[in-house]
Design a protein around this motif. Structure first.
Motif, PDB file in Angstrom:
ATOM      1  N   HIS A   1      75.605  56.263  40.131  1.00  0.00           N
ATOM      2  CA  HIS A   1      75.728  56.821  38.779  1.00  0.00           C
ATOM      3  C   HIS A   1      76.404  55.833  37.818  1.00  0.00           C
ATOM      4  CE1 HIS A   1      75.959  60.233  35.991  1.00  0.00           C
ATOM      5  NE2 HIS A   1      77.184  59.843  35.699  1.00  0.00           N
TER       6      HIS A   1
ATOM      7  N   ARG B   1      67.972  63.263  38.478  1.00  0.00           N
ATOM      8  CA  ARG B   1      68.606  64.098  39.508  1.00  0.00           C
ATOM      9  C   ARG B   1      67.644  64.493  40.610  1.00  0.00           C
ATOM     10  NH1 ARG B   1      71.684  68.471  35.842  1.00  0.00           N
ATOM     11  NH2 ARG B   1      72.254  69.379  37.865  1.00  0.00           N
TER      12      ARG B   1
ATOM     13  N   GLY C   1      72.159  71.511  42.487  1.00  0.00           N
ATOM     14  CA  GLY C   1      71.720  71.795  41.124  1.00  0.00           C
ATOM     15  C   GLY C   1      70.572  72.795  41.050  1.00  0.00           C
TER      16      GLY C   1
ATOM     17  N   TYR D   1      89.216  55.059  42.535  1.00  0.00           N
ATOM     18  CA  TYR D   1      89.126  54.209  43.721  1.00  0.00           C
ATOM     19  C   TYR D   1      89.328  52.714  43.389  1.00  0.00           C
ATOM     20  CZ  TYR D   1      86.665  51.801  47.518  1.00  0.00           C
ATOM     21  OH  TYR D   1      86.309  50.952  48.523  1.00  0.00           O
TER      22      TYR D   1
ATOM     23  N   LYS E   1      66.220  71.307  45.600  1.00  0.00           N
ATOM     24  CA  LYS E   1      67.107  70.314  46.222  1.00  0.00           C
ATOM     25  C   LYS E   1      67.929  70.976  47.328  1.00  0.00           C
ATOM     26  CE  LYS E   1      68.883  67.155  43.221  1.00  0.00           C
ATOM     27  NZ  LYS E   1      69.998  66.455  42.526  1.00  0.00           N
TER      28      LYS E   1
ATOM     29  N   TYR F   1      91.559  60.707  41.189  1.00  0.00           N
ATOM     30  CA  TYR F   1      91.571  59.539  42.073  1.00  0.00           C
ATOM     31  C   TYR F   1      90.589  58.493  41.551  1.00  0.00           C
ATOM     32  CZ  TYR F   1      91.366  56.430  46.030  1.00  0.00           C
ATOM     33  OH  TYR F   1      91.421  55.293  46.800  1.00  0.00           O
TER      34      TYR F   1
ATOM     35  N   SER G   1      74.698  66.684  46.381  1.00  0.00           N
ATOM     36  CA  SER G   1      73.474  65.967  46.722  1.00  0.00           C
ATOM     37  C   SER G   1      73.627  64.476  46.431  1.00  0.00           C
ATOM     38  CB  SER G   1      72.313  66.505  45.888  1.00  0.00           C
ATOM     39  OG  SER G   1      72.613  66.342  44.509  1.00  0.00           O
ATOM     40  N   GLY G   2      74.564  64.133  45.553  1.00  0.00           N
ATOM     41  CA  GLY G   2      74.692  62.750  45.079  1.00  0.00           C
ATOM     42  C   GLY G   2      75.236  61.813  46.139  1.00  0.00           C
ATOM     43  N   GLY G   3      75.270  60.541  45.803  1.00  0.00           N
ATOM     44  CA  GLY G   3      75.753  59.529  46.741  1.00  0.00           C
ATOM     45  C   GLY G   3      77.162  59.858  47.199  1.00  0.00           C
ATOM     46  N   LEU G   4      78.068  60.017  46.253  1.00  0.00           N
ATOM     47  CA  LEU G   4      79.464  60.274  46.600  1.00  0.00           C
ATOM     48  C   LEU G   4      79.625  61.676  47.192  1.00  0.00           C
ATOM     49  CD1 LEU G   4      82.380  59.534  46.705  1.00  0.00           C
ATOM     50  CD2 LEU G   4      82.581  59.911  44.245  1.00  0.00           C
TER      51      LEU G   4
ATOM     52  N   LEU H   1      86.965  63.508  40.864  1.00  0.00           N
ATOM     53  CA  LEU H   1      86.339  62.225  41.203  1.00  0.00           C
ATOM     54  C   LEU H   1      85.422  61.724  40.098  1.00  0.00           C
ATOM     55  CD1 LEU H   1      85.562  62.853  44.972  1.00  0.00           C
ATOM     56  CD2 LEU H   1      87.173  61.216  44.003  1.00  0.00           C
TER      57      LEU H   1
ATOM     58  N   ALA I   1      79.966  63.776  36.270  1.00  0.00           N
ATOM     59  CA  ALA I   1      78.520  63.547  36.149  1.00  0.00           C
ATOM     60  C   ALA I   1      77.827  64.580  35.267  1.00  0.00           C
ATOM     61  CB  ALA I   1      77.889  63.519  37.541  1.00  0.00           C
ATOM     62  N   ALA I   2      78.349  65.811  35.222  1.00  0.00           N
ATOM     63  CA  ALA I   2      77.644  66.871  34.480  1.00  0.00           C
ATOM     64  C   ALA I   2      78.191  67.070  33.063  1.00  0.00           C
ATOM     65  CB  ALA I   2      77.744  68.178  35.252  1.00  0.00           C
TER      66      ALA I   2
HETATM   67  N1  LIG Z   1      86.678  58.360  41.167  1.00  0.00           N
HETATM   68  C1  LIG Z   1      86.076  57.269  41.563  1.00  0.00           C
HETATM   69  O1  LIG Z   1      86.687  56.283  41.947  1.00  0.00           O
HETATM   70  C2  LIG Z   1      84.575  57.248  41.557  1.00  0.00           C
HETATM   71  C3  LIG Z   1      83.846  56.309  42.298  1.00  0.00           C
HETATM   72  C4  LIG Z   1      82.451  56.377  42.294  1.00  0.00           C
HETATM   73  C5  LIG Z   1      81.807  57.329  41.522  1.00  0.00           C
HETATM   74  N2  LIG Z   1      82.555  58.192  40.767  1.00  0.00           N
HETATM   75  C6  LIG Z   1      81.926  59.243  39.955  1.00  0.00           C
HETATM   76  O2  LIG Z   1      81.501  60.262  40.836  1.00  0.00           O
HETATM   77  C7  LIG Z   1      80.383  60.946  40.264  1.00  0.00           C
HETATM   78  C8  LIG Z   1      79.248  60.946  41.267  1.00  0.00           C
HETATM   79  O3  LIG Z   1      78.774  59.614  41.425  1.00  0.00           O
HETATM   80  P1  LIG Z   1      77.473  59.298  42.289  1.00  0.00           P
HETATM   81  O4  LIG Z   1      77.265  57.846  42.258  1.00  0.00           O
HETATM   82  O5  LIG Z   1      77.543  60.039  43.572  1.00  0.00           O
HETATM   83  O6  LIG Z   1      76.354  59.980  41.353  1.00  0.00           O
HETATM   84  P2  LIG Z   1      74.926  60.547  41.723  1.00  0.00           P
HETATM   85  O7  LIG Z   1      74.452  59.988  43.020  1.00  0.00           O
HETATM   86  O8  LIG Z   1      74.093  60.399  40.505  1.00  0.00           O
HETATM   87  O9  LIG Z   1      75.229  62.094  41.980  1.00  0.00           O
HETATM   88  C9  LIG Z   1      75.737  62.946  40.985  1.00  0.00           C
HETATM   89  C10 LIG Z   1      75.362  64.359  41.347  1.00  0.00           C
HETATM   90  O10 LIG Z   1      75.939  65.234  40.362  1.00  0.00           O
HETATM   91  C11 LIG Z   1      75.062  66.317  40.112  1.00  0.00           C
HETATM   92  N3  LIG Z   1      74.932  66.545  38.675  1.00  0.00           N
HETATM   93  C12 LIG Z   1      75.174  67.720  38.052  1.00  0.00           C
HETATM   94  N4  LIG Z   1      74.957  67.622  36.745  1.00  0.00           N
HETATM   95  C13 LIG Z   1      74.547  66.362  36.513  1.00  0.00           C
HETATM   96  C14 LIG Z   1      74.147  65.680  35.346  1.00  0.00           C
HETATM   97  N5  LIG Z   1      74.141  66.271  34.141  1.00  0.00           N
HETATM   98  N6  LIG Z   1      73.767  64.386  35.471  1.00  0.00           N
HETATM   99  C15 LIG Z   1      73.788  63.776  36.677  1.00  0.00           C
HETATM  100  N7  LIG Z   1      74.165  64.385  37.823  1.00  0.00           N
HETATM  101  C16 LIG Z   1      74.536  65.674  37.742  1.00  0.00           C
HETATM  102  C17 LIG Z   1      73.716  65.967  40.700  1.00  0.00           C
HETATM  103  O11 LIG Z   1      73.463  66.909  41.717  1.00  0.00           O
HETATM  104  P3  LIG Z   1      72.599  68.202  41.384  1.00  0.00           P
HETATM  105  O12 LIG Z   1      71.395  67.742  40.621  1.00  0.00           O
HETATM  106  O13 LIG Z   1      72.272  68.756  42.727  1.00  0.00           O
HETATM  107  O14 LIG Z   1      73.497  69.087  40.578  1.00  0.00           O
HETATM  108  C18 LIG Z   1      73.866  64.586  41.306  1.00  0.00           C
HETATM  109  O15 LIG Z   1      73.310  64.510  42.596  1.00  0.00           O
HETATM  110  C19 LIG Z   1      80.047  60.204  38.970  1.00  0.00           C
HETATM  111  O16 LIG Z   1      80.653  60.880  37.900  1.00  0.00           O
HETATM  112  C20 LIG Z   1      80.706  58.842  39.168  1.00  0.00           C
HETATM  113  O17 LIG Z   1      81.018  58.216  37.945  1.00  0.00           O
HETATM  114  C21 LIG Z   1      83.901  58.173  40.789  1.00  0.00           C
END
Ligand SMILES: NC(=O)c1ccc[n+]([C@@H]2O[C@H](COP(=O)([O-])OP(=O)(O)OC[C@H]3O[C@@H](n4cnc5c(N)ncnc54)[C@H](OP(=O)(O)O)[C@@H]3O)[C@@H](O)[C@H]2O)c1
Length: 342
Positions: free
Chosen positions: A42, A323, A180, A272, A184, A270, A157-160, A243, A246-247
């Motif tokens: 993301h 998504r 979502g 990272y 899925k 947190y 469902s997302g990577g994290l 964390l 995303a939404a």
């Molecule tokens: N804190 C940290 O150190 C850290 C490190 C890495 C990433 N992050 C953050 O963690 C979050 C997840 O990252 P990721 O790389 O796992 O992202 P990702 O793979 O794109 O997954 C995000 C998930 O959030 C859900 N979602 C709900 N509403 C959304 C929207 N409007 N747009 C996009 N996704 C939406 C989706 O699942 P559904 O469609 O099933 O709802 C999607 O699978 C991001 O905000 C990223 O910036 C934080």
């Protein structure tokens, strides 16, 4: 070499295509890595369109021109002369790493940006799991989830999110994954090792409460930005780990502070990357624990779709934006070249 190079921020990352740029020259302490795989997340979309906190004019460190991407797996092509004596990593070793510039055929990085891939783990899976070590840190070190506890993961469902589910299951927790949509959710029920998948619509909070017998969950790993809802899902004295958002489309929520007090809830953020920069020793311990879980086969990387060559990166980013993805996308960049064992 080919690389996804951005001369300026791009509001439409799915339109990105690779172009020809110079192979980076490895500075004194840098390792030159031939990249075999890279994995978009993301944050790459936010880096590309200029909306990530790391692009902030004063505090940020990602400014055009730059090569997009962070997580990679590859093979060491050149070891810095300053490290030849240590020989802890040598030419031909398979490594994973994280640095801006990963959507490319080569990257030059310092020693602390790379880690050896455990024997027996393929490079694509290792690449997928590199960017989600945050999951281990947040579940084990921050939320301190214990065996038998109930955990809710948003954006599961997302990577994290999917990695948070895996780590929580590995420590013996009961895991509720939020999805979502129903389509899925169906795929997640089939392919993910979780105890319940609940679709994030209508009376989903009641469903979480019903699943936990009315008690609520001990911890929420919040990837999407839903602290008020998480408070309602928490058991007394629960923990919410923030964390990501995303939404939220960049709009933050106001939190009902009285509800935190009434349930004695801990809310903790947190970050990272910054935690790693400030506390490298703690980060090494996190990685030791995470790699051990991976090497022991307790985490099963979930790879989505098939993406071959950097020219498929635009499609990968589009699928992420739309998504469609559950688990991690890995883009293969070059064939794996293993060091001769002779
Ligand atoms: N804190 C940290 O150190 C850290 C490190 C890495 C990433 N992050 C953050 O963690 C979050 C997840 O990252 P990721 O790389 O796992 O992202 P990702 O793979 O794109 O997954 C995000 C998930 O959030 C859900 N979602 C709900 N509403 C959304 C929207 N409007 N747009 C996009 N996704 C939406 C989706 O699942 P559904 O469609 O099933 O709802 C999607 O699978 C991001 O905000 C990223 O910036 C934080």
């Amino acid at each position: 070499m080919q690389a996804v190079y951005l001369p300026a921020f791009n509001p439409s990352p799915s339109s990105l295509v690779p172009s020809t740029v110079a192979i980076p020259s490895a500075k004194d302490d840098d390792y030159l890595i031939r990249i075999t795989h890279c994995s978009p997340q993301h944050a790459d979309i936010l880096h590309a369109n200029g909306k990530h906190q790391n692009v902030h004019a004063k505090r940020g460190h990602v400014h055009p021109p730059f090569i997009l991407g962070y997580d990679f797996a590859g093979v060491i092509e050149q070891v810095p002369s300053s490290n030849v004596a240590a020989r802890d990593l040598v030419e031909g070793d398979r490594v994973i790493g994280g640095r801006i510039g990963a959507f490319a055929e080569y990257i030059a990085v310092p020693r602390n940006a790379i880690r050896r891939i455990p024997d027996g783990l393929d490079s694509a899976s290792a690449c997928a799991m590199h960017g989600v070590a945050v999951s281990y840190a947040s579940v084990v070190e921050v939320a301190r989830v214990k065996q038998g506890e109930a955990v809710l993961v948003s954006g599961a469902s997302g990577g994290l999110g999917s990695a948070c589910c895996m780590v929580a299951k590995a420590v013996g927790a009961t895991v509720i994954a939020l999805a979502g949509d129903e389509e899925k959710a169906k795929a997640m029920r089939r392919d993910m090792d979780v105890d319940a998948v609940i679709v994030n619509t209508g009376d989903w909070i009641q469903k979480v409460m019903d699943f936990t017998g009315g008690r609520g969950v001990d911890a929420v790993l919040d990837n999407t930005g839903m602290v008020n809802d998480a408070i309602r899902c928490c058991a007394y004295s629960g923990t919410i780990v923030i964390l990501g958002f995303a939404a939220r489309g960049g709009v933050m929520e106001d939190v009902k502070m009285n509800r935190l007090l009434l349930k004695s809830i801990t809310v903790v953020g947190y970050r990272y990357g910054e935690s790693g920069r400030r506390f490298p020793k703690q980060m090494n311990e996190i990685w030791d624990g995470y790699l051990k879980m991976l090497a022991d086969g307790k985490l099963k990387p979930l790879l989505y779709g098939k993406y071959e060559g950097l020219s498929s990166m635009g499609r990968a980013l589009k699928d992420l934006e739309e998504r469609k993805v559950y688990g991690k996308i890995v883009v293969s960049v070059a064939g794996e070249v293993e060091r001769s064992k002779l």
